[in-house]
Design a protein around this motif. Structure first.
Motif, PDB file in Angstrom:
ATOM      1  N   THR A  85       0.807  -1.221   0.000  1.00 46.18           N
ATOM      2  CA  THR A  85       0.000   0.000   0.000  1.00 46.18           C
ATOM      3  C   THR A  85       0.840   1.271   0.000  1.00 46.18           C
ATOM      4  OG1 THR A  85      -0.149  -0.060   2.428  1.00 46.18           O
ATOM      5  CG2 THR A  85      -1.928  -1.123   1.170  1.00 46.18           C
ATOM      6  N   GLU A  86       2.152   1.161   0.339  1.00 47.68           N
ATOM      7  CA  GLU A  86       3.030   2.331   0.343  1.00 47.68           C
ATOM      8  C   GLU A  86       4.381   1.965  -0.266  1.00 47.68           C
ATOM      9  OE1 GLU A  86       2.532   5.336   3.719  1.00 47.68           O
ATOM     10  OE2 GLU A  86       2.271   3.411   4.740  1.00 47.68           O
ATOM     11  N   PHE A  87       4.918   2.910  -1.046  1.00 46.58           N
ATOM     12  CA  PHE A  87       6.162   2.690  -1.783  1.00 46.58           C
ATOM     13  C   PHE A  87       7.123   3.834  -1.454  1.00 46.58           C
ATOM     14  CE2 PHE A  87       2.652   0.703  -3.845  1.00 46.58           C
ATOM     15  CZ  PHE A  87       3.136  -0.517  -4.288  1.00 46.58           C
ATOM     16  N   TYR A  88       8.341   3.468  -1.032  1.00 52.50           N
ATOM     17  CA  TYR A  88       9.268   4.444  -0.474  1.00 52.50           C
ATOM     18  C   TYR A  88      10.571   4.547  -1.275  1.00 52.50           C
ATOM     19  CZ  TYR A  88       6.440   2.861   3.518  1.00 52.50           C
ATOM     20  OH  TYR A  88       5.407   2.485   4.340  1.00 52.50           O
ATOM     21  N   THR A  89      11.255   5.677  -1.079  1.00 52.83           N
ATOM     22  CA  THR A  89      12.660   5.810  -1.437  1.00 52.83           C
ATOM     23  C   THR A  89      13.449   6.115  -0.172  1.00 52.83           C
ATOM     24  OG1 THR A  89      12.420   8.184  -1.915  1.00 52.83           O
ATOM     25  CG2 THR A  89      12.194   6.649  -3.760  1.00 52.83           C
ATOM     26  N   LEU A  90      14.687   5.638  -0.130  1.00 50.81           N
ATOM     27  CA  LEU A  90      15.584   5.898   0.990  1.00 50.81           C
ATOM     28  C   LEU A  90      16.926   6.329   0.436  1.00 50.81           C
ATOM     29  CD1 LEU A  90      14.047   2.849   1.658  1.00 50.81           C
ATOM     30  CD2 LEU A  90      14.746   3.629   3.918  1.00 50.81           C
ATOM     31  N   CYS A  91      17.480   7.384   0.985  1.00 47.30           N
ATOM     32  CA  CYS A  91      18.792   7.885   0.580  1.00 47.30           C
ATOM     33  C   CYS A  91      19.700   7.923   1.794  1.00 47.30           C
ATOM     34  CB  CYS A  91      18.670   9.280  -0.037  1.00 47.30           C
ATOM     35  SG  CYS A  91      20.264   9.988  -0.542  1.00 47.30           S
ATOM     36  N   THR A 107       1.238   5.475  -3.246  1.00 45.07           N
ATOM     37  CA  THR A 107       0.379   4.664  -2.397  1.00 45.07           C
ATOM     38  C   THR A 107      -0.602   3.905  -3.289  1.00 45.07           C
ATOM     39  OG1 THR A 107      -1.226   6.458  -2.098  1.00 45.07           O
ATOM     40  CG2 THR A 107       0.539   6.273  -0.450  1.00 45.07           C
ATOM     41  N   CYS A 108      -1.164   2.834  -2.752  1.00 46.92           N
ATOM     42  CA  CYS A 108      -2.120   2.026  -3.505  1.00 46.92           C
ATOM     43  C   CYS A 108      -3.140   1.439  -2.537  1.00 46.92           C
ATOM     44  CB  CYS A 108      -1.395   0.919  -4.256  1.00 46.92           C
ATOM     45  SG  CYS A 108      -2.476  -0.104  -5.274  1.00 46.92           S
ATOM     46  N   ASP A 109      -4.415   1.659  -2.813  1.00 48.74           N
ATOM     47  CA  ASP A 109      -5.476   1.158  -1.932  1.00 48.74           C
ATOM     48  C   ASP A 109      -5.750  -0.322  -2.146  1.00 48.74           C
ATOM     49  OD1 ASP A 109      -5.828   3.666  -0.802  1.00 48.74           O
ATOM     50  OD2 ASP A 109      -7.319   4.258  -2.312  1.00 48.74           O
ATOM     51  N   ASP A 110      -5.554  -0.804  -3.367  1.00 51.13           N
ATOM     52  CA  ASP A 110      -5.897  -2.184  -3.685  1.00 51.13           C
ATOM     53  C   ASP A 110      -4.788  -2.802  -4.545  1.00 51.13           C
ATOM     54  OD1 ASP A 110      -7.295  -4.558  -3.898  1.00 51.13           O
ATOM     55  OD2 ASP A 110      -8.496  -3.878  -5.615  1.00 51.13           O
ATOM     56  N   PRO A 111      -3.638  -3.116  -3.936  1.00 51.89           N
ATOM     57  CA  PRO A 111      -2.495  -3.598  -4.728  1.00 51.89           C
ATOM     58  C   PRO A 111      -2.703  -5.010  -5.257  1.00 51.89           C
ATOM     59  CG  PRO A 111      -1.998  -3.692  -2.388  1.00 51.89           C
ATOM     60  CD  PRO A 111      -3.305  -2.977  -2.509  1.00 51.89           C
ATOM     61  N   GLN A 112      -2.073  -5.281  -6.394  1.00 49.52           N
ATOM     62  CA  GLN A 112      -2.056  -6.636  -6.924  1.00 49.52           C
ATOM     63  C   GLN A 112      -1.304  -7.560  -5.961  1.00 49.52           C
ATOM     64  OE1 GLN A 112      -0.316  -6.761 -10.857  1.00 49.52           O
ATOM     65  NE2 GLN A 112      -1.436  -4.945 -11.551  1.00 49.52           N
ATOM     66  N   TYR A 136       8.309   1.024  -9.698  1.00 52.15           N
ATOM     67  CA  TYR A 136       7.637  -0.025  -8.944  1.00 52.15           C
ATOM     68  C   TYR A 136       6.651  -0.771  -9.842  1.00 52.15           C
ATOM     69  CZ  TYR A 136       9.372   3.009  -5.194  1.00 52.15           C
ATOM     70  OH  TYR A 136      10.165   3.789  -4.382  1.00 52.15           O
ATOM     71  N   GLY A 137       6.990  -0.893 -11.112  1.00 47.46           N
ATOM     72  CA  GLY A 137       6.098  -1.555 -12.044  1.00 47.46           C
ATOM     73  C   GLY A 137       4.805  -0.780 -12.196  1.00 47.46           C
ATOM     74  N   THR A 138       3.695  -1.488 -12.175  1.00 47.17           N
ATOM     75  CA  THR A 138       2.380  -0.876 -12.382  1.00 47.17           C
ATOM     76  C   THR A 138       2.017   0.149 -11.324  1.00 47.17           C
ATOM     77  OG1 THR A 138       0.062  -1.426 -12.881  1.00 47.17           O
ATOM     78  CG2 THR A 138       1.085  -2.597 -11.045  1.00 47.17           C
ATOM     79  N   PHE A 139       2.721   0.135 -10.190  1.00 49.08           N
ATOM     80  CA  PHE A 139       2.378   1.025  -9.089  1.00 49.08           C
ATOM     81  C   PHE A 139       2.961   2.429  -9.237  1.00 49.08           C
ATOM     82  CE2 PHE A 139       2.511  -3.356  -7.496  1.00 49.08           C
ATOM     83  CZ  PHE A 139       1.173  -3.499  -7.165  1.00 49.08           C
ATOM     84  N   GLY A 140       3.878   2.625 -10.179  1.00 46.69           N
ATOM     85  CA  GLY A 140       4.350   3.973 -10.433  1.00 46.69           C
ATOM     86  C   GLY A 140       5.828   4.080 -10.752  1.00 46.69           C
ATOM     87  N   THR A 141       6.160   5.168 -11.445  1.00 44.09           N
ATOM     88  CA  THR A 141       7.534   5.504 -11.820  1.00 44.09           C
ATOM     89  C   THR A 141       7.740   6.979 -11.513  1.00 44.09           C
ATOM     90  OG1 THR A 141       7.444   3.882 -13.617  1.00 44.09           O
ATOM     91  CG2 THR A 141       9.211   5.523 -13.711  1.00 44.09           C
ATOM     92  N   ALA A 142       8.900   7.336 -10.980  1.00 42.88           N
ATOM     93  CA  ALA A 142       9.133   8.733 -10.600  1.00 42.88           C
ATOM     94  C   ALA A 142      10.586   9.120 -10.795  1.00 42.88           C
ATOM     95  CB  ALA A 142       8.730   8.968  -9.140  1.00 42.88           C
TER      96      ALA A 142
END
Length: 424
Positions: A85-91, A107-112, A136-142
């Motif tokens: 449900t949450e996708f992070y970056t760490l530096c 973020t994603c409410d209903d992830p695969q 993160y694949g289908t969940f997003g690119t930034a």
């Protein structure tokens, strides 16, 4: 004339040394800045444990199997919550290990759902100095600015039905960020403008070939490479069922070979004029039976299955770890631990040796040795050559699926719990 020639030679040697030195300071992609599994370092750690030769150790929050990337004084990782449900970056700071920045990018409410052995943050980022690119694949690119940690752009509309979760890592080429989103429906490759995130080209796998396949056989998780063949830049993409060579600037398909079905993971290689690709699972009676390694002459056009395959090898070829080529020999470790050394030009086996454990991480060649990490964190170091020569064995005592990073004569290792800087 002679003095000018000497000056030219000295200058070239100096520039070559500078370039090698610079490339040894950073690690910009999955499997290194050149994506060939070679680390440009003169020395590398040979002995360590969870307490010996540890420069620093810091916890990594949440979960991810992505490998670190390094540029300047920064180390970047991706991570995600266990439930997706949450996708992070760490530096992290290179010298101290201090966490400089952590942020939630998506973020994603209903992830695969994902496979039990995968994570929601398996694709490795790529970095080119002032910007790091996370996927993160289908969940997003930034794209994130490495100076101020601000998000420059995001894409959340590039969708795929991964079935087993994302795994393909993004790559940079010139002005493009290239992504593979090859799921069970309409698998495709897309090139984005790395500055704006806008689509430059998109290539969907041919419907006449892929639509008749069962959806499970359309998915792949590999990371592509870019090569030059006959003056043309080609994106080599070993997709499910067949390998595609695209014109990297337009997305046009230049050639293909057909090899089988499902779930390619291992990255292609390029050496001495040949492309080496992994088939993913080959099915017999609807059961995954084995994988195959192919060597291909990349100068053809159209369907080159019958004309440009130079050799094929199928005895304990890995599905997940990518081989490494050193001095004309290919070294590959099967997921269950068998190491095979092949002649890269002929595909003839030279030697085999069984290592303990299961393997996900790809081997890396650093400072004259090859490093093999198994999933339990045990590392066998060997000397490349015509026979098996073990140099050392070490263990970190934690789960390892990420590729180790070698820069500035140190090793950076991500485990399921921590990030380590390991010295000599």
């Amino acid at each position: 004339m002679i003095s000018r020639l000497l000056v030219s030679i000295v200058s070239l040697l100096f520039l070559s040394a500078c370039n090698t030195s610079e490339s040894g300071k950073n690690w910009t992609h999955f499997r290194g800045s050149e994506m060939n599994g070679h680390a440009n370092v003169e020395t590398a750690p040979l002995n360590w444990s969870d307490s010996a030769n540890i420069v620093w150790k810091v916890p990594v929050e949440e979960k991810g199997w992505s490998s670190p990337v390094v540029f300047g004084d920064q180390i970047w990782l991706t991570s995600a919550s266990d439930d997706g449900t949450e996708f992070y970056t760490l530096c992290f700071d290179f010298e101290s290990g201090e966490l400089l920045n952590k942020q939630t990018v998506f973020t994603c409410d209903d992830p695969q759902r994902i496979h039990s052995t995968n994570s929601y943050a398996t694709p490795t980022p790529c970095i080119d100095g002032n910007f790091v690119y996370v996927h993160y694949g289908t969940f997003g690119t930034a794209c994130i600015n490495t100076d101020n940690f601000e998000v420059e752009w995001k894409r959340e509309d590039l969708k795929a039905e991964h079935m087993q979760g994302p795994a393909s890592s993004p790559i940079l080429h010139e002005n493009m960020l290239i992504l593979h989103l090859e799921g069970t429906e309409n698998p495709y490759v897309v090139a984005l403008d790395k500055k704006t995130g806008e689509t430059i080209w998109k290539s969907v796998r041919p419907a006449d070939i892929y639509d008749p396949l069962e959806p499970v056989y359309r998915k792949s998780y590999q990371t592509p490479i870019v090569i030059e063949a006959d003056g043309r830049e080609l994106l080599i993409s070993n997709a499910a069922f067949m390998c595609f060579a695209h014109d990297v600037n337009t997305g046009e398909v230049v050639w293909t070979i057909e090899y089988g079905y499902d779930s390619t993971v291992s990255q292609p290689l390029y050496w001495n004029g040949l492309v080496f690709v992994n088939s993913g699972w080959i099915f017999l009676d609807n059961v995954p039976y084995f994988t195959r390694q192919f060597a291909i002459d990349p100068t053809g056009e159209g369907d080159v299955t019958e004309t440009h395959v130079k050799w094929m090898y199928e005895d304990e070829v890995p599905q997940i770890p990518t081989p490494v080529i050193v001095d004309g020999n290919m070294y590959m470790v099967h997921d269950r631990g068998m190491v095979t050394c092949l002649d890269a030009m002929t595909g003839e086996p030279i030697w085999k040796e069984k290592l303990r454990g299961n393997f996900n991480a790809s081997p890396i060649y650093a400072a004259g040795n090859i490093y093999f990490f198994n999933v339990k964190g045990d590392c066998t170091i060997i000397k490349p050559g015509e026979s098996f020569q073990k140099v050392a064995e070490n263990s970190i005592g934690e789960t390892v699926k990420a590729v180790p990073v070698f820069v500035r004569d140190r090793m950076i290792l991500r485990t399921d719990k921590n990030l380590y800087m390991i010295g000599n």
